[in-house]
Structure formats: structure tokens, C-alpha cells
Design a protein around this motif. Structure first.
Motif, PDB file in Angstrom:
ATOM      1  N   GLY A 137     -22.348  35.494  53.422  1.00 28.21           N
ATOM      2  CA  GLY A 137     -22.737  35.552  52.020  1.00 28.21           C
ATOM      3  C   GLY A 137     -23.697  36.699  51.727  1.00 28.21           C
ATOM      4  N   TRP A 138     -24.722  36.838  52.573  1.00 26.60           N
ATOM      5  CA  TRP A 138     -25.669  37.933  52.375  1.00 26.60           C
ATOM      6  C   TRP A 138     -25.008  39.297  52.568  1.00 26.60           C
ATOM      7  CZ3 TRP A 138     -29.939  38.053  49.852  1.00 26.60           C
ATOM      8  CH2 TRP A 138     -30.739  36.922  49.745  1.00 26.60           C
ATOM      9  N   LEU A 139     -24.078  39.381  53.551  1.00 19.31           N
ATOM     10  CA  LEU A 139     -23.373  40.649  53.767  1.00 19.31           C
ATOM     11  C   LEU A 139     -22.533  41.004  52.546  1.00 19.31           C
ATOM     12  CD1 LEU A 139     -22.612  42.961  55.708  1.00 19.31           C
ATOM     13  CD2 LEU A 139     -20.746  41.519  56.553  1.00 19.31           C
ATOM     14  N   ALA A 140     -21.800  40.027  52.025  1.00 21.21           N
ATOM     15  CA  ALA A 140     -20.974  40.281  50.844  1.00 21.21           C
ATOM     16  C   ALA A 140     -21.837  40.680  49.649  1.00 21.21           C
ATOM     17  CB  ALA A 140     -20.144  39.042  50.511  1.00 21.21           C
ATOM     18  N   LEU A 141     -22.978  39.993  49.484  1.00 23.43           N
ATOM     19  CA  LEU A 141     -23.864  40.300  48.369  1.00 23.43           C
ATOM     20  C   LEU A 141     -24.447  41.710  48.494  1.00 23.43           C
ATOM     21  CD1 LEU A 141     -25.244  39.241  45.805  1.00 23.43           C
ATOM     22  CD2 LEU A 141     -27.097  38.371  47.269  1.00 23.43           C
ATOM     23  N   THR A 142     -24.865  42.074  49.721  1.00 26.96           N
ATOM     24  CA  THR A 142     -25.457  43.396  49.933  1.00 26.96           C
ATOM     25  C   THR A 142     -24.435  44.500  49.721  1.00 26.96           C
ATOM     26  OG1 THR A 142     -26.955  42.406  51.564  1.00 26.96           O
ATOM     27  CG2 THR A 142     -26.776  44.802  51.549  1.00 26.96           C
ATOM     28  N   LEU A 143     -23.243  44.332  50.321  1.00 28.43           N
ATOM     29  CA  LEU A 143     -22.197  45.330  50.142  1.00 28.43           C
ATOM     30  C   LEU A 143     -21.738  45.395  48.685  1.00 28.43           C
ATOM     31  CD1 LEU A 143     -19.929  44.810  53.295  1.00 28.43           C
ATOM     32  CD2 LEU A 143     -21.193  46.874  52.697  1.00 28.43           C
ATOM     33  N   GLY A 144     -21.565  44.228  48.082  1.00 30.54           N
ATOM     34  CA  GLY A 144     -21.113  44.195  46.702  1.00 30.54           C
ATOM     35  C   GLY A 144     -22.116  44.818  45.746  1.00 30.54           C
ATOM     36  N   GLY A 145     -23.405  44.534  45.982  1.00 33.78           N
ATOM     37  CA  GLY A 145     -24.433  45.129  45.136  1.00 33.78           C
ATOM     38  C   GLY A 145     -24.493  46.630  45.272  1.00 33.78           C
ATOM     39  N   GLY A 146     -24.415  47.114  46.519  1.00 34.74           N
ATOM     40  CA  GLY A 146     -24.441  48.559  46.739  1.00 34.74           C
ATOM     41  C   GLY A 146     -23.239  49.252  46.138  1.00 34.74           C
ATOM     42  N   LEU A 147     -22.047  48.670  46.350  1.00 35.36           N
ATOM     43  CA  LEU A 147     -20.825  49.284  45.823  1.00 35.36           C
ATOM     44  C   LEU A 147     -20.811  49.262  44.299  1.00 35.36           C
ATOM     45  CD1 LEU A 147     -18.094  50.556  46.436  1.00 35.36           C
ATOM     46  CD2 LEU A 147     -17.108  48.253  46.559  1.00 35.36           C
ATOM     47  N   SER A 148     -21.306  48.156  43.709  1.00 32.23           N
ATOM     48  CA  SER A 148     -21.357  48.075  42.238  1.00 32.23           C
ATOM     49  C   SER A 148     -22.268  49.156  41.671  1.00 32.23           C
ATOM     50  CB  SER A 148     -21.851  46.688  41.811  1.00 32.23           C
ATOM     51  OG  SER A 148     -20.951  45.675  42.213  1.00 32.23           O
ATOM     52  N   GLY A 149     -23.427  49.352  42.316  1.00 30.55           N
ATOM     53  CA  GLY A 149     -24.332  50.401  41.858  1.00 30.55           C
ATOM     54  C   GLY A 149     -23.694  51.775  41.946  1.00 30.55           C
ATOM     55  N   TYR A 150     -22.938  52.012  43.002  1.00 30.54           N
ATOM     56  CA  TYR A 150     -22.248  53.287  43.203  1.00 30.54           C
ATOM     57  C   TYR A 150     -21.206  53.518  42.108  1.00 30.54           C
ATOM     58  CZ  TYR A 150     -19.160  56.684  45.571  1.00 30.54           C
ATOM     59  OH  TYR A 150     -18.376  57.766  45.889  1.00 30.54           O
ATOM     60  N   LEU A 151     -20.362  52.513  41.878  1.00 29.52           N
ATOM     61  CA  LEU A 151     -19.275  52.668  40.907  1.00 29.52           C
ATOM     62  C   LEU A 151     -19.803  52.777  39.482  1.00 29.52           C
ATOM     63  CD1 LEU A 151     -16.680  50.123  42.384  1.00 29.52           C
ATOM     64  CD2 LEU A 151     -16.657  52.612  42.561  1.00 29.52           C
ATOM     65  N   VAL A 152     -20.812  51.966  39.162  1.00 27.75           N
ATOM     66  CA  VAL A 152     -21.383  52.038  37.807  1.00 27.75           C
ATOM     67  C   VAL A 152     -21.998  53.411  37.560  1.00 27.75           C
ATOM     68  CG1 VAL A 152     -23.226  51.156  36.318  1.00 27.75           C
ATOM     69  CG2 VAL A 152     -21.737  49.561  37.547  1.00 27.75           C
ATOM     70  N   THR A 153     -22.686  53.947  38.571  1.00 27.81           N
ATOM     71  CA  THR A 153     -23.290  55.282  38.421  1.00 27.81           C
ATOM     72  C   THR A 153     -22.220  56.342  38.173  1.00 27.81           C
ATOM     73  OG1 THR A 153     -25.101  54.654  39.911  1.00 27.81           O
ATOM     74  CG2 THR A 153     -24.751  57.001  39.542  1.00 27.81           C
ATOM     75  N   LEU A 154     -21.111  56.279  38.930  1.00 26.43           N
ATOM     76  CA  LEU A 154     -20.035  57.245  38.716  1.00 26.43           C
ATOM     77  C   LEU A 154     -19.428  57.091  37.321  1.00 26.43           C
ATOM     78  CD1 LEU A 154     -18.141  57.317  42.145  1.00 26.43           C
ATOM     79  CD2 LEU A 154     -20.050  58.720  41.365  1.00 26.43           C
TER      80      LEU A 154
END
Length: 520
Positions: free
Chosen positions: A486-503
Motif C-alpha cells: 500500500g505504501w509503495l503504491a501510494l508513493t509511486l502513485g503520488g510521484g507519478l501524479s505529480g510528474y504528469l500533472v506538471t507536464l
């Protein structure tokens, strides 16, 4: 068929293959751990696997697909195409059958050549197990050579789905062998070797069915006629430098495996599991793009369409940077979370996690290089220029071994992984320079603003992952398997979301990456 859609199809099916492959390795880690006998299996499996890459997927595909595409494009007689398919198949089968026979008889010598560390008196049981499993798995290269042949035909006819799916069958076979056969044989690790052979036969059956549906299943022919055929000779002439080029990379892997057998027991397994994690981005991005690019580049070359040729390469590189850079960042920052969540169960200890995660971080240094090679090398193969990548590969081999001399004495198995990563980056840079000098690739405008947006996106991604998962003790006993996941999914998901939203905020859209020439 749209090229982006074709790449997405291959990538999605490859994802299924990598998920089942990851499940396979999780079960192997839990069942067998990182022991001397597990090392023996990975040594034994690496021998036919390397030969498969050398004679089949690597050199053969690079030589066969462009020539088959040319014959298909220029021949007015369908019988000429069928004859080419028949005779190439027979020549490949005959050559690989002979090599397999030699490998089975000479297995003791082959094992010592690839893993001389097993020659020590206290590792006799490990050596004998490696020899036994090598003999059992050597016929795997015949199956996979014919699978590669069928894949080349299917890809040339723009049927990408079946070749991308069939590796799932090998993973499922090895999983079944680990679960149900390991208790039925005298040495449990031997079940994995049996699983490999069953999986190889299953892959061949599915691929053969697929080309039969196209009416292109090879017909029996005389080996003498096959080797005398002019097109077969062309493929063989192209295969010679291609084999040398692929063998350079495989020799580097063999040397690293040999060195690893002299290090702490478990080193081969740590590197194998780290390599499995790296196969996710390399297969989903690099292999998928390379698979659809090679036949398309070959057609552009046959049509003398130089503009499309350059645009195809640029399109592939843009996708590599957009997807590969965040993958490399995640591998480096979350190596401990990834390895502990996936492998830290049963016989796989916390120390095994630590050693594997260090190898993952070292491999991640060269991830972009590994991905770009999958895009840039077809830029030469599509022009039927195999000699240039060979020369570059030889230089990279020499440099990789120099890196080993510098890094392994202090970093052990981590130094081996880092040397491969650095070598891949040098390989990609040299290929890029070669394409530019030959004017096969001319960059379109907008690259620097594009890379600037990616850097900002990566900065946001890194910050998000540190904020969410920076304080988590991944290898501790306080987290259950589900909490880790759960923590891995949350960490990866949060990082990827920040990346995609920024782009997105910076003006980048998915449609920007669909603008590539279409497949016919």
C-alpha cells in the motif's frame, strides 16, 4: 494500424509478461531463496538464454526482418516470399540443432567457461547441479530460435500481439513447476529447469499456430537447398556481423556472471532479481518501441522515405525520455521499497533485500542508455547497416571491463551492475553520434524546451516521493505485506501524479506522441 497504437499493444502485452515474470521470481525467491543452488540454476539458465539472444532474437531478428520486409515489399510473386520463409526456417533449425547437440555433450566445459567460480572443491554439488540443468535446458534454444523466426514473420505482417504475449507461457510454466513439481523431484531446484523446457515448447506451439493462420507456416525443405538459397546467404552474411555485435553484449554478461561466481554466494541471484526489475521499463518501453520500429524503418528505407525515417527515430526517443526518466528516478529512490515489497518473504532475507536493492540502483544509472539503444540501433538495422553497431559494441565491451576493474574490488556485485549501466550510456551516445553523422537522423525543433519540462516534472516527482515515503522502514518487521504494498503504491502513485500533472500544466499532451508515420 497507427504506430502509437501498435507500440501500446506490444507494451501492454509485454506488461502482462513482465508481471507474470515478476510473480515467477517472487515465488522462486520465496521457495528457494538466494542460495548456492539457486545461483546454479541462474547460471544454467543463462547459458541457453544467452545463446537464444545471440543466435535467435538478437542477430537473427536484426538480419532477417529487414530482408524479409524487402522481399515482401519488392516481390511480385508470393511463391518467392514463401520460399524465403521455408528455407530460412530450415537453415535456422539445422544450425541451432547442431549447436544444441554440441552444448549438451560439452555442458561441463560450458559451465566452467561461464562460471569458473564453481570449480572450487567446496562447490562440487553446485557445479554438478548447474551441469545437469544446462543439459536439460539446452534444447530450449531450438524452441526459442523457431519462436524468434515466427515472431519475425508475424511482426513483418504487422501482427504484434502474439509474439508479445507468448513469454507469459514461460513464466506460467516456471511458476507451476515451482509450486507443484519442486516436491516431486530429487533436487527441488531441478523443477525450474523442467519448467523452462515446458514453457519453451508451449511458446513454440502458439507461435506456430499464429503463422499457420496466416498461411505462412514453413514447409519442409532440404537443408542443402536452404543453405544454397541466395536470400538465406544474404541473411547469413548479415547475421555474421550481427552475431558479433550481439555476442559482444552477451560476452559482457558472461564475464559479469563469471566474476559474480567468485563473489559472495548469492551474488548471481541478487543480480538476476535486480535485472528482473530493470526488465520492466526496458521491455515496456525499449523492446516495445524497437519491435514496431524495425519493420517500419525497414519499409521506410525500402521506399527511400528519408523524412519518415528520421521522424520515426525522433518519435521513439521522445517517448523514451518521457517514460524512461521517471522510471529511472523511481528505481533509484524506491529500490528498497520495490525489492522488500516484492521479494522479502520466506527464504529471502533482509540482507538479500539490501544487496539486491543496491544492484537495482546501480542498474538504474544506465536505464536511459539501455532504452535508447533499443531505439537507436534499429536506425542502423533498418538500413541493413549492422557493422557500425558492432564496432560500437566492441568499444563498449572494452570500456565495461575497464569499469569492472575499477569498480568490482570495492563495490563487488554492485560494481558489475554499475559497469553495465555506464556502458549502456556510452553505447547510446555513440549510436546517436553515428546516426547524426550519417544524416539518418536530423532532430526536429523543440528538443530543449521539451527536456526542460521533463526536468521540472522530475523535480516535482522526487519531492512527492520523498514527502510520502521518505521515512518508511521498508525492510523492518513493523510493516505487513499489504502495508508495504500500500505504501509503495501510494508513493509511486503520488510521484507519478505529480510528474504528469506538471507536464500537463506545462502544455504537454498525450496527442503530442501520436504524431508518427502510420503503419501500412
Amino acid at each position: 494500424m497507427n504506430l502509437f497504437r501498435a507500440a501500446a499493444t506490444v507494451s501492454s502485452l509485454t506488461l502482462l509478461s513482465r508481471i507474470t515474470g515478476l510473480a515467477r521470481d517472487i515465488i522462486i525467491a520465496r521457495t528457494f531463496g538466494a542460495s548456492a543452488l539457486t545461483d546454479a540454476f541462474w547460471v544454467a539458465f543463462r547459458i541457453p538464454n544467452l545463446l537464444r539472444r545471440l543466435f535467435a532474437e538478437g542477430a537473427f531478428t536484426q538480419a532477417f526482418v529487414p530482408i524479409l520486409a524487402e522481399v515482401k515489399q519488392t516481390s511480385e510473386d508470393q511463391d518467392t516470399v514463401r520460399q524465403t520463409i521455408d528455407r530460412v526456417a530450415m537453415a535456422l533449425f539445422s544450425a541451432l540443432s547442431l549447436i544444441t547437440l554440441i552444448g549438451i555433450v560439452g555442458a561441463p566445459v560450458v559451465v566452467l567457461a561461464i562460471a569458473s567460480g564453481l570449480s572450487a572443491a567446496d562447490r562440487a554439488a553446485e557445479y554438478e547441479a548447474a551441469v545437469w540443468m544446462t543439459r536439460l535446458m539446452f534444447p530450449y534454444i531450438v524452441c526459442m530460435s523457431l519462436v524468434s523466426f515466427a515472431s519475425g514473420v508475424l511482426n513483418t505482417w504487422k501482427r504484434f500481439a502474439v509474439p508479445a504475449f507468448t513469454p507469459v507461457l514461460l513464466n506460467l510454466s516456471m511458476i507451476a513447476a515451482s509450486v507443484w513439481l519442486s516436491n516431486q523431484v530429487s533436487q527441488p531446484i531441478y523443477a525450474l529447469a523442467l519448467g523452462v523446457m515446458i514453457g519453451g515448447v508451449a511458446q513454440l506451439a502458439v507461435q506456430w499456430w499464429a503463422i499457420s493462420k496466416l498461411g505462412l507456416r514453413p514447409r519442409l525443405s532440404s537443408p542443402t537447398e536452404a543453405f544454397a538459397d541466395s536470400t538465406v546467404k544474404r541473411v547469413m552474411r548479415q547475421m555474421l556481423p550481427a552475431t558479433l555485435g550481439v555476442s559482444v553484449a552477451q560476452v559482457s554478461i558472461l564475464i559479469n556472471t563469471n566474476i559474480a561466481t567468485w563473489l559472495t554466494p548469492g551474488s548471481v541471484t541478487w543480480l538476476s532479481f535486480a535485472d528482473r526489475l530493470m526488465e520492466f521499463p526496458t521491455a515496456l518501453i525499449g523492446v516495445a518501441l524497437g519491435t514496431v520500429l524495425l519493420p517500419t524503418l525497414s519499409k521506410a528505407h525500402a521506399d527511400q522515405n528519408h523524412g519518415d525515417y528520421s521522424r520515426l527515430l525522433g518519435w521513439g526517443m521522445r517517448i523514451v525520455f518521457v517514460l524512461g526518466l521517471p522510471a529511472a528516478l523511481a528505481m533509484m529512490m524506491l529500490a528498497d521499497g520495490l525489492v522488500s515489497t516484492l521479494f522479502q518473504y520466506g527464504a529471502f532475507s533482509a540482507n538479500d533485500v539490501q544487496q539486491t536493492e543496491l544492484a537495482v540502483m546501480a542498474y538504474a544509472v544506465g536505464l536511459i542508455g539501455l532504452l535508447l539503444v533499443k531505439i537507436l540501433a534499429p536506425g542502423f538495422y533498418g538500413k541493413q547497416d549492422i557493422k557500425t553497431p558492432v564496432k560500437i559494441a566492441i568499444l563498449v565491451l572494452i570500456l565495461t571491463q575497464l569499469f569492472n576493474l575499477l569498480l568490482v574490488p570495492t563495490l563487488a556485485h554492485v560494481g558489475l551492475a554499475l559497469a553495465i549501466g555506464l556502458g549502456a550510456c556510452i553505447n547510446a551516445l555513440a549510436l546517436y553520434i553515428g546516426l547524426r553523422r550519417r544524416k539518418l537522423y536530423q532532430p526536429q525543433a523543440g528538443w530543449w524546451p521539451f527536456l526542460g519540462r521533463l526536468v521540472l516534472g522530475l523535480a516535482v516527482m522526487a519531492s512527492a516521493m520523498l514527502f510520502i515515503g521518505g521515512d518508511i522502514d521498508w525492510t523492518g518487521q513493523s510493516l505487513s505485506i499489504w502495508q508495504r504494498a500500500g505504501w509503495l503504491a501510494l508513493t509511486l502513485g503520488g510521484g507519478l501524479s505529480g510528474y504528469l500533472v506538471t507536464l500537463w500544466v506545462l502544455g504537454m499532451r498525450p496527442a503530442d506522441f501520436k504524431r508518427a508515420p502510420s503503419l501500412p
